[in-house]
Design an enzyme around this catalytic site. Structure first.
Site, PDB file in Angstrom:
ATOM      1  N   HIS A  80     -24.571  15.398  41.939  1.00  0.00           N
ATOM      2  CA  HIS A  80     -25.753  14.862  41.256  1.00  0.00           C
ATOM      3  C   HIS A  80     -25.452  13.682  40.338  1.00  0.00           C
ATOM      4  O   HIS A  80     -26.356  13.120  39.726  1.00  0.00           O
ATOM      5  CB  HIS A  80     -26.473  15.954  40.454  1.00  0.00           C
ATOM      6  CG  HIS A  80     -25.762  16.342  39.188  1.00  0.00           C
ATOM      7  ND1 HIS A  80     -24.723  17.222  39.168  1.00  0.00           N
ATOM      8  CD2 HIS A  80     -25.944  15.949  37.913  1.00  0.00           C
ATOM      9  CE1 HIS A  80     -24.290  17.368  37.933  1.00  0.00           C
ATOM     10  NE2 HIS A  80     -25.003  16.601  37.140  1.00  0.00           N
TER      11      HIS A  80
HETATM   12  C1  UD1 Z   1     -28.968  15.657  33.581  1.00  0.00           C
HETATM   13  C2  UD1 Z   1     -27.854  15.225  32.636  1.00  0.00           C
HETATM   14  C3  UD1 Z   1     -26.512  15.541  33.264  1.00  0.00           C
HETATM   15  C4  UD1 Z   1     -26.432  16.998  33.703  1.00  0.00           C
HETATM   16  C5  UD1 Z   1     -27.592  17.289  34.634  1.00  0.00           C
HETATM   17  C6  UD1 Z   1     -27.594  18.704  35.117  1.00  0.00           C
HETATM   18  C7  UD1 Z   1     -28.364  13.248  31.236  1.00  0.00           C
HETATM   19  C8  UD1 Z   1     -28.077  11.814  31.049  1.00  0.00           C
HETATM   20  N1  UD1 Z   1     -27.882  13.792  32.378  1.00  0.00           N
HETATM   21  O1  UD1 Z   1     -28.896  14.819  34.724  1.00  0.00           O
HETATM   22  O2  UD1 Z   1     -25.492  15.307  32.335  1.00  0.00           O
HETATM   23  O3  UD1 Z   1     -25.215  17.216  34.368  1.00  0.00           O
HETATM   24  O4  UD1 Z   1     -28.810  17.020  33.937  1.00  0.00           O
HETATM   25  O5  UD1 Z   1     -28.618  18.912  36.023  1.00  0.00           O
HETATM   26  O6  UD1 Z   1     -28.994  13.853  30.393  1.00  0.00           O
HETATM   27  N2  UD1 Z   1     -35.817  16.323  38.138  1.00  0.00           N
HETATM   28  C9  UD1 Z   1     -36.698  17.204  38.698  1.00  0.00           C
HETATM   29  N3  UD1 Z   1     -36.889  18.396  38.080  1.00  0.00           N
HETATM   30  C10 UD1 Z   1     -36.244  18.753  36.939  1.00  0.00           C
HETATM   31  C11 UD1 Z   1     -35.348  17.827  36.368  1.00  0.00           C
HETATM   32  C12 UD1 Z   1     -35.126  16.635  36.979  1.00  0.00           C
HETATM   33  O7  UD1 Z   1     -37.290  16.961  39.730  1.00  0.00           O
HETATM   34  O8  UD1 Z   1     -36.475  19.869  36.449  1.00  0.00           O
HETATM   35  C13 UD1 Z   1     -35.574  15.033  38.831  1.00  0.00           C
HETATM   36  C14 UD1 Z   1     -36.433  13.912  38.330  1.00  0.00           C
HETATM   37  O9  UD1 Z   1     -36.820  13.148  39.402  1.00  0.00           O
HETATM   38  C15 UD1 Z   1     -35.505  13.113  37.444  1.00  0.00           C
HETATM   39  C16 UD1 Z   1     -34.132  13.358  38.086  1.00  0.00           C
HETATM   40  O10 UD1 Z   1     -34.225  14.653  38.662  1.00  0.00           O
HETATM   41  O11 UD1 Z   1     -35.833  11.777  37.408  1.00  0.00           O
HETATM   42  C17 UD1 Z   1     -33.027  13.301  37.104  1.00  0.00           C
HETATM   43  O12 UD1 Z   1     -33.262  14.181  35.991  1.00  0.00           O
HETATM   44  P1  UD1 Z   1     -32.652  13.851  34.557  1.00  0.00           P
HETATM   45  O13 UD1 Z   1     -32.909  14.945  33.618  1.00  0.00           O
HETATM   46  O14 UD1 Z   1     -33.045  12.487  34.153  1.00  0.00           O
HETATM   47  O15 UD1 Z   1     -31.083  13.765  34.821  1.00  0.00           O
HETATM   48  P2  UD1 Z   1     -30.119  14.671  35.713  1.00  0.00           P
HETATM   49  O16 UD1 Z   1     -29.654  13.819  36.859  1.00  0.00           O
HETATM   50  O17 UD1 Z   1     -30.688  16.025  36.006  1.00  0.00           O
END
Ligand code: UD1
Length: 375
Positions: A211
């Site tokens: 991820h």
């Molecule tokens: C975040 C953390 C990362 C951690 C990871 C675990 C930061 C910078 N990164 O990354 O360190 O290892 O979480 O998962 O804080 N999304 C969903 N549903 C959710 C959450 C996210 O669909 O419940 C999708 C969204 O499209 C979003 C993307 O995933 O844009 C990324 O989510 P985000 O929280 O921005 O960062 P992660 O890649 O999950």
């Protein structure tokens, strides 16, 4: 004393659950408010984990959701600040944050500017790679923290080099492993997990997670990685629970069909008890996650980290982890080496003993009492 604890994203929850339990046990007079920023919001990324970890529902939810880094961080700051201004005021004596996600830094920054002391659990981890958003979050959160609780021994020297006063640093151990040890007896068998998701369980398998933006946001990089992993899957089937960010990357770049052509079993993001069961029985773990490097070390399962660096070097020096980078030939050679020899056995790093939260509570409770002074 009143302690405000912040959770936000999936990896925060395994850290917070044992801390809240230890505080309730050892410091019942400390009032704890649990705040969720809503950075992760899907049931699979959030709700299921609360159940698996026996974590109580948050008292406050900010519902920030997704966004780019600036938007997400700003929105968390704005909403957290507003909560602290609520009437009657919340007035916590300290804010406790864990890990390195955007919410960790955002809440630490708001608290510090309001002169509320910050406690950082999992302080002092450094990959040395400032291209990683989490590295920026780690460095800055530690600078803002009054109390820095570390999970591995080497973290102290890194914090001292950054000018952190030694008396603020306490080596309390890895709280993630508290959750692991506590929940392992409840782990769901691989056969049951695969059945629940409509698959048969292969007799031997590798477990894959991806991820990191550096691996999944760039279509060329993602395609190259999946090509390599697809080749490996001909020798050892790979189970692949897909993070929402990665699924978005796969869809955007039209790479989804690639999985079906290889022996890569696609799964949705899994519950904690499902993940523990799959990790425990895997021949090999391939990941770019931080937490999974630690969990595979604790379980004694060989891990190849698909990154050029790690902020958790003790998993390499003591544990079962090997930095594999992202070059196909290297990944394949290392994976085949593990299949031939069984891979690194490793040993448990110091204070990864399941009692980190007990030590954390033992540091926090008197510290809070001393700051508050006599009633
Ligand atoms: C975040 C953390 C990362 C951690 C990871 C675990 C930061 C910078 N990164 O990354 O360190 O290892 O979480 O998962 O804080 N999304 C969903 N549903 C959710 C959450 C996210 O669909 O419940 C999708 C969204 O499209 C979003 C993307 O995933 O844009 C990324 O989510 P985000 O929280 O921005 O960062 P992660 O890649 O999950």
């Amino acid at each position: 004393a009143h302690l405000l604890c912040v959770v936000a994203a999936r990896p925060n929850l395994m850290k917070m659950a044992p801390i809240l339990a230890a505080l309730a046990r050892q410091a019942p007079t400390v009032r704890v408010t649990l705040l969720h920023t809503g950075q992760h919001y899907d049931t699979a990324m959030n709700g299921q984990l609360f159940m698996d970890l026996d974590l109580r529902p948050p008292d406050i939810c900010l519902d920030v959701g997704s966004g780019n880094h600036a938007q997400q961080t700003a929105e968390i700051m704005r909403r957290f600040d507003a909560v602290l201004d609520a009437q009657p005021p919340l007035a916590p004596d300290a804010v406790l944050v864990v890990g390195d996600v955007n919410s960790t830094l955002a809440c630490a920054l708001v608290a510090a500017k309001r002169d509320i002391p910050v406690i950082h659990v999992e302080a002092g981890l450094r990959s040395g790679d400032r291209h990683m958003p989490e590295e920026i979050n780690r460095v800055l959160t530690d600078q803002l923290s009054s109390l820095l609780l570390t999970s591995e021994e080497g973290a102290r020297a890194k914090l001292l080099r950054e000018g952190i006063a030694p008396e603020r640093i306490h080596f309390t151990g890895n709280v993630m492993i508290d959750s692991l040890r506590q929940q392992l007896p409840r782990a769901i068998t691989p056969a049951a997990t695969l059945r629940a998701h409509g698959h048969a369980c292969p007799p031997a398998y590798g477990l894959l997670t991806l991820h990191r933006p550096s691996n999944v946001d760039d279509p060329a990089q993602l395609e190259a990685l999946l090509g390599t992993l697809g080749e490996l899957s001909q020798q050892l089937p790979l189970l692949f629970p897909i993070h929402p960010r990665t699924l978005a990357g796969l869809r955007l770049s039209g790479l989804e069909p690639l999985l079906a052509r290889h022996a890569i079993v696609r799964l949705p993001p899994l519950g904690y008890l499902e993940m523990l069961g799959l990790m425990q029985k895997a021949r090999l773990v391939l990941t770019d996650s931080g937490g999974i490097q630690e969990e595979s070390t604790a379980l004694g399962v060989p891990c190849l980290t698909l990154r050029a660096n790690t902020e958790r070097p003790v998993t390499v020096s003591d544990g079962t982890n090997t930095l594999a980078g992202t070059q196909p030939a290297t990944i394949l050679a290392l994976a085949r080496g593990i299949l031939d020899t069984g891979g690194k056995r490793g040993r448990l790093p110091p204070l990864w003993d399941g009692h980190a939260a007990t030590r954390i509570a033992a540091v926090i409770a008197p510290w809070l009492a001393a700051r508050r002074g006599p009633p």
